[in-house]
Design a protein around this motif. Structure first.
Motif, PDB file in Angstrom:
ATOM      1  N   ASP A 113      -4.723  18.376   0.731  1.00 34.29           N
ATOM      2  CA  ASP A 113      -6.133  17.412   1.095  1.00 34.29           C
ATOM      3  C   ASP A 113      -6.591  17.057  -0.437  1.00 34.29           C
ATOM      4  O   ASP A 113      -7.130  15.967  -0.214  1.00 34.29           O
ATOM      5  CB  ASP A 113      -7.151  18.361   1.735  1.00 34.29           C
ATOM      6  N   GLN A 114      -6.551  17.889  -1.361  1.00 36.31           N
ATOM      7  CA  GLN A 114      -6.948  17.265  -2.511  1.00 36.31           C
ATOM      8  C   GLN A 114      -6.161  16.044  -3.136  1.00 36.31           C
ATOM      9  O   GLN A 114      -6.534  15.228  -3.772  1.00 36.31           O
ATOM     10  CB  GLN A 114      -6.850  18.406  -3.830  1.00 36.31           C
ATOM     11  N   VAL A 115      -4.768  16.001  -2.749  1.00 37.62           N
ATOM     12  CA  VAL A 115      -4.034  14.918  -3.413  1.00 37.62           C
ATOM     13  C   VAL A 115      -4.461  13.688  -2.407  1.00 37.62           C
ATOM     14  O   VAL A 115      -4.405  12.593  -2.965  1.00 37.62           O
ATOM     15  CB  VAL A 115      -2.459  15.194  -2.643  1.00 37.62           C
ATOM     16  N   LYS A 116      -4.784  13.751  -1.043  1.00 37.29           N
ATOM     17  CA  LYS A 116      -5.303  12.619  -0.580  1.00 37.29           C
ATOM     18  C   LYS A 116      -6.588  12.097  -1.041  1.00 37.29           C
ATOM     19  O   LYS A 116      -6.617  10.929  -1.116  1.00 37.29           O
ATOM     20  CB  LYS A 116      -5.636  13.204   1.178  1.00 37.29           C
ATOM     21  N   GLN A 117      -7.667  13.172  -1.362  1.00 38.66           N
ATOM     22  CA  GLN A 117      -8.679  12.769  -2.063  1.00 38.66           C
ATOM     23  C   GLN A 117      -8.731  12.232  -3.179  1.00 38.66           C
ATOM     24  O   GLN A 117      -8.990  11.008  -3.539  1.00 38.66           O
ATOM     25  CB  GLN A 117      -9.642  13.816  -2.207  1.00 38.66           C
ATOM     26  N   ARG A 144      -9.401   2.186   5.037  1.00 35.94           N
ATOM     27  CA  ARG A 144      -8.284   2.516   5.375  1.00 35.94           C
ATOM     28  C   ARG A 144      -7.569   3.992   5.069  1.00 35.94           C
ATOM     29  O   ARG A 144      -6.545   4.130   5.075  1.00 35.94           O
ATOM     30  CB  ARG A 144      -7.163   1.462   4.628  1.00 35.94           C
ATOM     31  N   ALA A 145      -8.602   4.897   5.268  1.00 35.72           N
ATOM     32  CA  ALA A 145      -8.490   6.287   4.819  1.00 35.72           C
ATOM     33  C   ALA A 145      -7.325   6.643   6.023  1.00 35.72           C
ATOM     34  O   ALA A 145      -6.415   7.567   5.213  1.00 35.72           O
ATOM     35  CB  ALA A 145      -9.530   7.180   5.138  1.00 35.72           C
ATOM     36  N   GLU A 146      -7.405   6.283   6.856  1.00 36.75           N
ATOM     37  CA  GLU A 146      -6.413   6.796   8.164  1.00 36.75           C
ATOM     38  C   GLU A 146      -4.940   6.360   7.986  1.00 36.75           C
ATOM     39  O   GLU A 146      -4.178   7.423   8.000  1.00 36.75           O
ATOM     40  CB  GLU A 146      -6.899   6.575   9.471  1.00 36.75           C
ATOM     41  N   LEU A 176      -7.675   4.577  -5.545  1.00 38.66           N
ATOM     42  CA  LEU A 176      -7.410   3.204  -4.595  1.00 38.66           C
ATOM     43  C   LEU A 176      -8.496   2.491  -4.732  1.00 38.66           C
ATOM     44  O   LEU A 176      -8.803   1.231  -4.812  1.00 38.66           O
ATOM     45  CB  LEU A 176      -7.094   3.536  -3.288  1.00 38.66           C
ATOM     46  N   GLY A 177      -9.707   3.172  -4.746  1.00 38.39           N
ATOM     47  CA  GLY A 177     -11.148   2.391  -5.210  1.00 38.39           C
ATOM     48  C   GLY A 177     -11.814   2.410  -3.586  1.00 38.39           C
ATOM     49  O   GLY A 177     -11.168   2.525  -2.642  1.00 38.39           O
ATOM     50  N   GLU A 178     -12.885   1.671  -3.670  1.00 40.36           N
ATOM     51  CA  GLU A 178     -13.875   1.381  -2.636  1.00 40.36           C
ATOM     52  C   GLU A 178     -13.049   0.550  -1.627  1.00 40.36           C
ATOM     53  O   GLU A 178     -13.404   0.454  -0.414  1.00 40.36           O
ATOM     54  CB  GLU A 178     -15.077   0.888  -2.936  1.00 40.36           C
ATOM     55  N   LEU A 188       1.011  -1.129   0.055  1.00 45.97           N
ATOM     56  CA  LEU A 188      -0.106  -0.013  -0.081  1.00 45.97           C
ATOM     57  C   LEU A 188       0.735   1.190  -0.036  1.00 45.97           C
ATOM     58  O   LEU A 188       0.760   2.210  -0.876  1.00 45.97           O
ATOM     59  CB  LEU A 188      -0.804  -0.041   1.163  1.00 45.97           C
ATOM     60  N   GLU A 189       1.851   1.152   0.765  1.00 46.18           N
ATOM     61  CA  GLU A 189       2.761   2.483   0.838  1.00 46.18           C
ATOM     62  C   GLU A 189       3.444   2.490  -0.375  1.00 46.18           C
ATOM     63  O   GLU A 189       3.572   3.781  -1.019  1.00 46.18           O
ATOM     64  CB  GLU A 189       3.953   2.140   1.979  1.00 46.18           C
ATOM     65  N   THR A 190       3.866   1.746  -1.076  1.00 46.70           N
ATOM     66  CA  THR A 190       4.430   1.789  -2.676  1.00 46.70           C
ATOM     67  C   THR A 190       3.475   2.407  -3.468  1.00 46.70           C
ATOM     68  O   THR A 190       3.577   3.405  -4.108  1.00 46.70           O
ATOM     69  CB  THR A 190       4.897   0.548  -2.995  1.00 46.70           C
ATOM     70  N   ARG A 191       2.272   1.976  -3.444  1.00 40.22           N
ATOM     71  CA  ARG A 191       1.145   2.231  -4.486  1.00 40.22           C
ATOM     72  C   ARG A 191       1.061   3.970  -4.219  1.00 40.22           C
ATOM     73  O   ARG A 191       0.893   4.836  -4.887  1.00 40.22           O
ATOM     74  CB  ARG A 191      -0.006   1.517  -4.314  1.00 40.22           C
ATOM     75  N   VAL A 192       0.785   4.026  -2.828  1.00 38.03           N
ATOM     76  CA  VAL A 192       0.344   5.579  -2.288  1.00 38.03           C
ATOM     77  C   VAL A 192       1.685   6.509  -2.868  1.00 38.03           C
ATOM     78  O   VAL A 192       1.263   7.424  -3.257  1.00 38.03           O
ATOM     79  CB  VAL A 192       0.114   5.552  -0.826  1.00 38.03           C
ATOM     80  N   ARG A 193       2.586   6.320  -2.499  1.00 40.95           N
ATOM     81  CA  ARG A 193       3.918   6.896  -2.997  1.00 40.95           C
ATOM     82  C   ARG A 193       4.105   7.241  -4.569  1.00 40.95           C
ATOM     83  O   ARG A 193       4.168   8.254  -5.095  1.00 40.95           O
ATOM     84  CB  ARG A 193       5.250   6.397  -2.345  1.00 40.95           C
ATOM     85  N   GLU A 194       3.913   6.287  -5.168  1.00 35.49           N
ATOM     86  CA  GLU A 194       3.840   6.141  -6.710  1.00 35.49           C
ATOM     87  C   GLU A 194       2.831   7.204  -6.998  1.00 35.49           C
ATOM     88  O   GLU A 194       3.037   7.996  -8.205  1.00 35.49           O
ATOM     89  CB  GLU A 194       3.719   4.989  -7.147  1.00 35.49           C
ATOM     90  N   MET A 195       1.517   7.122  -6.632  1.00 36.28           N
ATOM     91  CA  MET A 195       0.559   8.125  -7.059  1.00 36.28           C
ATOM     92  C   MET A 195       0.614   9.317  -6.701  1.00 36.28           C
ATOM     93  O   MET A 195       0.354  10.358  -7.307  1.00 36.28           O
ATOM     94  CB  MET A 195      -0.841   7.431  -6.723  1.00 36.28           C
ATOM     95  N   ALA A 196       1.249   9.619  -5.323  1.00 35.89           N
ATOM     96  CA  ALA A 196       1.373  11.025  -4.764  1.00 35.89           C
ATOM     97  C   ALA A 196       2.330  11.590  -4.730  1.00 35.89           C
ATOM     98  O   ALA A 196       2.451  13.002  -4.498  1.00 35.89           O
ATOM     99  CB  ALA A 196       0.659  10.834  -3.225  1.00 35.89           C
ATOM    100  N   GLU A 197       3.676  11.056  -4.880  1.00 33.95           N
ATOM    101  CA  GLU A 197       4.852  11.727  -4.732  1.00 33.95           C
ATOM    102  C   GLU A 197       4.923  13.405  -5.778  1.00 33.95           C
ATOM    103  O   GLU A 197       5.259  14.252  -5.255  1.00 33.95           O
ATOM    104  CB  GLU A 197       6.066  11.102  -5.275  1.00 33.95           C
ATOM    105  N   GLY A 198       4.484  13.129  -7.106  1.00 32.74           N
ATOM    106  CA  GLY A 198       4.469  14.268  -7.939  1.00 32.74           C
ATOM    107  C   GLY A 198       3.440  15.513  -7.462  1.00 32.74           C
ATOM    108  O   GLY A 198       4.072  16.606  -7.240  1.00 32.74           O
TER     109      GLY A 198
END
Length: 698
Positions: free
Chosen positions: A270-274, A287-289, A280-282, A241-251
């Protein structure tokens, strides 16, 4: 648990740690004894974690029992009240260095309760409570990366002293509390009489050296009585999960953190988080926190990298530049002094009110009754950070920030005997993006000058930060809120152009060496001098007059034996003056009479009445007196309250007088002149010499 006791000689008297006798059902309990002062500290941590718990619920509840000093509380119910301001400040002193030493991810509710059970009024229990708190956790089964210890450092006649007595503290020109581990200073807080940065640095590391025996003592107690630590492992991160989130969010995150205004930057993050949660999907909705925590770590990492490698801060400044400053004074017409201090996105509105002795704050505590003539109250309403909240009363943070500002500003105030007002400053934070307590110090200095209070100097404060990545060290001046949260040190320094007045430092990493701390203090001095220069553009010296709305104080000095005359039986006389003039009157045993009034004529009337009550006869002076007694040889005339003299029959008139009653009768008001006072204090008066004279107009 079997009883165990260890002790050392500390500053010439035994310091003792005991466990196994009191509070044995707590996870850990230690009694520390130093002189006649004893503190019992217990530590308990829940065995189960609350469902959905996402923060470490550590609570420190320090309490001073009045029986510790053989006292009965002064409250209506004669019980200890809610936590006092002093107790709150000591709770913070204990909490701040201990909280970072619990394992990451340890979210079990934990309560540390230091209780003063004996107070000798010689040795302050606060630093002893800090040692006992560490020892209680160390001997318990609660996981903790300790021990730590704390000492107070004072300086008397140029000599540094660890844990000075209360008498020595009264003579000290420096007082700081140093908390540390075996290898590092963790926290510093204190004040000084405008000492140099070099002297402050010397005191800090003297304190760190002095606390080492207290760490040795705790380790000795742990070996003798310590429980085996309960098993705990920090929660493992979902690497996938950490790898996926970082890949999507780093830029996107790298772009968001470079937005210079706080609210826009937060909105972008906050927009990056949303966006990440939507991508990531439903299946990850619950696991939002966890996703939020990963994004928080990513943003922290990116900001630190940007600062260390690119030499650029969040708002585009270099490391030493202070944010733009704007200062206004006189913004509140009816306050006795006011200022609006703005630094970047942090803004403090500070108001001054001057009062009388009736406005002093009375503090009933174990050490005895105290009266505060100076107060600085700090308020942090939720709107200052764009939030809503139901907070109705100041919390521990607000009390702590207010106290730091108060002890700073106290260093520039005139002595109370020279300026007999009660002084209250209120700092309302209207915007906050870091360093709001330091903005309060600056605003308070401006408000005092605007109010005409004869302060010695202007004072300013600055918050410093630190980021340490391997061998790369960056010291930041005037830190933002984000730089505080993601940095390795929060170091607040206040002072004048002459030296340091107060400081507060919390270190979040394992160690900061002397060179780094010296660099931070010097950089803080440069920033402080710059801020003082900006403040001087608004006002550079106290106004020559107080606000027209402030009470005026007129001081009359009388003999100490005349105090009773002014007060009168049951306070009747002084109440009569107050009722007649509308003034407030404060009188002390030395004969110092302070008359408070907003009306000049009322003040003059009160002064005249006090002087009439305490006046003493002078040879050659005229008096309008009342005939009290008639004798064959003359008349006794009261010329001042309680003071009479004799007008001999030969001094009643220019012609020969056959009988006193031919000229005066009891109750007559006559003009007389004092013609002599003998060695016994008997007063000789003459009506004859006063004939044709007139009393001077008042």
């Amino acid at each position: 648990m079997a009883y165990q006791k260890v002790q050392i000689d500390f500053n010439g008297q035994p310091l003792i740690l005991e466990t196994g006798k009191m509070a044995r059902q707590a996870d850990g309990a230690v009694v520390i004894t130093y002189g006649g002062t004893k503190v019992l500290c217990t530590a308990v941590s829940a065995k189960k974690m609350r469902e959905g718990q996402d923060f470490f619920p550590l609570t420190v509840n320090y309490q001073e029992k009045f029986y510790a000093a053989g006292k009965i509380p002064g409250s209506f119910f004669r019980r200890e009240r809610g936590t006092t301001e002093r107790e709150t400040l000591i709770c913070r002193l204990i909490d701040r260095p201990m909280r970072p030493l619990f394992p990451k991810g340890y979210l079990f509710e934990t309560q540390i309760m230091p209780t003063v059970i004996s107070a000798d009024l010689v040795n302050d229990p606060d630093t002893l409570a800090m040692v006992a708190a560490s020892a209680a956790v160390v001997v318990s089964d609660i996981p903790f990366d300790g021990p730590i210890a704390a000492v107070r450092v004072g300086r008397v006649d140029g000599r540094l002293i660890a844990n000075p007595t209360n008498a020595q503290r009264a003579e000290s020109d420096l007082e700081i509390v140093v908390s540390g581990s075996r290898d590092a200073v963790i926290m510093v807080e204190g004040e000084a009489d405008l000492v140099s940065e070099e002297d402050m640095l010397e005191a800090i590391f003297f304190g760190h050296q002095a606390l080492q025996p207290l760490i040795d003592l705790q380790e000795e107690l742990q070996k003798a009585a310590g429980k085996e630590k309960r098993p705990f492992e920090s929660p493992e991160t979902d690497l996938e999960l950490e790898t996926r989130v970082r890949e999507m969010a780093e830029g996107p995150m790298n772009q968001a953190i470079r937005i210079r205004t706080k609210q826009e930057r937060y909105a972008a993050i906050d927009q990056v988080k949303q966006d990440v949660l939507e991508a990531l999907g439903e299946e990850y909705a619950e696991r939002a926190e966890e996703v939020s925590a990963i994004l928080g770590s990513l943003s922290k990492e990116l900001v630190r990298r940007m600062i260390v490698q690119e030499k650029v801060r969040i708002d585009g400044r270099d490391f030493t530049t202070v944010r733009p400053i704007s200062c206004e004074v006189g913004v509140l017409p009816r306050a006795h002094g006011s200022a609006l201090f703005t630094r970047g996105e942090t803004q403090a509105l500070v108001a001054l009110a001057l009062g009388t002795a009736m406005d002093e704050q009375r503090l009933d505590n174990v050490q005895g009754m105290e009266y505060k003539q100076f107060m600085l109250h700090y308020n942090f309403p939720p709107f200052c950070v764009g939030e809503t909240s139901m907070r109705l009363f100041p919390g521990r943070r607000e009390i702590g920030h207010g106290f730091l500002a108060e002890r700073s500003v106290a260093s520039i105030l005139p002595k109370h005997e020279d300026f007999s007002y009660t002084i209250r400053l209120v700092s309302d934070i209207l915007e906050s993006n870091g360093s709001s307590s330091m903005a309060s110090v600056c605003g308070a200095s401006l408000a005092l000058m605007d109010g005409g209070v004869p302060v010695k100097n202007a004072i300013a404060g600055i918050a410093m930060g630190l980021i340490k990545e391997g061998d790369d060290v960056v010291v930041l001046s005037d830190i933002l809120g984000d730089e505080d949260h993601l940095g390795d040190m929060d170091f607040k320094v206040t002072g004048t152009a002459e030296g340091v007045a107060a400081l507060q430092m919390d270190i979040k990493i394992s160690g900061v060496d002397r060179d780094i701390m010296k660099r931070a203090l010097q950089q803080a001095r440069e920033g402080r001098i710059h801020i003082l220069g900006e403040m001087a553009k608004a006002i550079d010296r106290p106004r020559p007059e107080l606000s027209p709305y402030a009470p005026r104080i007129t001081t009359v000095q009388v003999k100490s034996e005349q105090v009773r005359t002014i007060i009168g039986p049951g306070g009747k006389t002084i109440r009569g003056i107050i009722d007649a003039t509308g003034c407030q009157i404060d009188i002390d045993d030395s004969g110092r009479v302070n008359i408070f009034a907003t009306d000049e004529e009322a003040a003059k009337a009160a002064v005249r009445m006090v002087k009439e009550l305490t006046a003493e006869p002078e040879v050659g002076q005229l008096y309008k007196g009342t005939v009290k007694r008639i004798m064959e040889f003359g008349a006794f005339v009261e010329i001042l309250p309680g003071t009479d003299g004799l007008v001999h029959i030969s001094e009643l008139a220019k012609e020969r007088v056959r009988s006193v009653t031919d000229v005066v009768k009891e109750g007559d008001e006559i003009l007389v002149k004092c013609i002599g006072i003998d060695k016994q204090g008997k007063i000789k008066l003459s009506r004859k010499e006063a004939l044709g004279e007139k009393l001077p107009e008042a």
